[in-house]
Design a protein around this motif. Sequence first.
Motif, mmCIF file in Angstrom:
data_model
loop_
_atom_site.group_PDB
_atom_site.id
_atom_site.type_symbol
_atom_site.label_atom_id
_atom_site.label_comp_id
_atom_site.label_asym_id
_atom_site.label_seq_id
_atom_site.Cartn_x
_atom_site.Cartn_y
_atom_site.Cartn_z
ATOM 1 N N SER A 1 68.675 19.030 66.610
ATOM 2 C CA SER A 1 67.593 19.919 66.176
ATOM 3 C C SER A 1 67.828 21.373 66.582
ATOM 4 C CB SER A 1 66.225 19.416 66.662
ATOM 5 O OG SER A 1 66.219 19.146 68.025
ATOM 6 N N MET B 1 67.501 18.175 72.670
ATOM 7 C CA MET B 1 67.431 18.744 71.321
ATOM 8 C C MET B 1 68.817 19.121 70.801
ATOM 9 S SD MET B 1 63.983 21.038 71.815
ATOM 10 C CE MET B 1 63.939 21.677 70.136
ATOM 11 N N ASP C 1 65.428 26.004 59.617
ATOM 12 C CA ASP C 1 64.641 24.945 60.260
ATOM 13 C C ASP C 1 65.332 24.335 61.483
ATOM 14 O OD1 ASP C 1 62.403 25.065 58.454
ATOM 15 O OD2 ASP C 1 63.652 24.048 56.977
ATOM 16 N N TYR C 2 66.171 25.091 62.142
ATOM 17 C CA TYR C 2 66.793 24.652 63.389
ATOM 18 C C TYR C 2 66.270 25.535 64.525
ATOM 19 C CZ TYR C 2 70.233 21.605 61.163
ATOM 20 O OH TYR C 2 70.840 20.596 60.466
ATOM 21 N N TRP C 3 66.250 24.979 65.718
ATOM 22 C CA TRP C 3 65.835 25.730 66.900
ATOM 23 C C TRP C 3 67.000 26.553 67.427
ATOM 24 C CZ3 TRP C 3 60.864 26.111 68.308
ATOM 25 C CH2 TRP C 3 59.976 25.183 67.770
#
Length: 170
Positions: A147, A142, A58-60
């Motif tokens: 993120s 981000m 769930d990380y970019w």
Amino acid sequence: MELLDIYDENRNFTGKRIVRGERRGKDEYGLAVAVWIVNSRGELLITLRSPEKESWPDYWENTSGAVQAGESSLEGCIRELREETGISAEPSEPVLMDIQRSKNTFFDSYVIKKDIAIDELRLQPGETVDAMWVTVERFEEMCADGSVAAPIAAGYRRVKPLLMKYINAV
């Protein structure tokens, strides 16, 4: 079963191959690629790692991965791009920006210019679950807010001057 080539500290192939996930010995190195996709507006394509991923779910991130046994760095770059995003590239398209050596891996960073709509991407099940184009400023926000996967943020900081030269030339 994914096999990986093993290199020495000078990036010479040792003739040894291991199964992905197997520990490397002292002074043994793997090879990985990072691919920065830039559009004609100077935006970066990033993907969201699947919640199924063992590391950094769930990380970019940008497109990246291990080079498989028998592949060149460029071949690994093109394969990872196709697997994770569905984007096809000719061998003449990716530009090698940077080569780094970490504790046990050589990292080759590429940049490629592609204009493609998000809805045209084919995300790889179990790897990527979303994608978006972001400005460099938004990507840096981000990275700062956590993120973006920490190893990706660190890699970005390392190649940013090279990447910006390419973006400014677009």
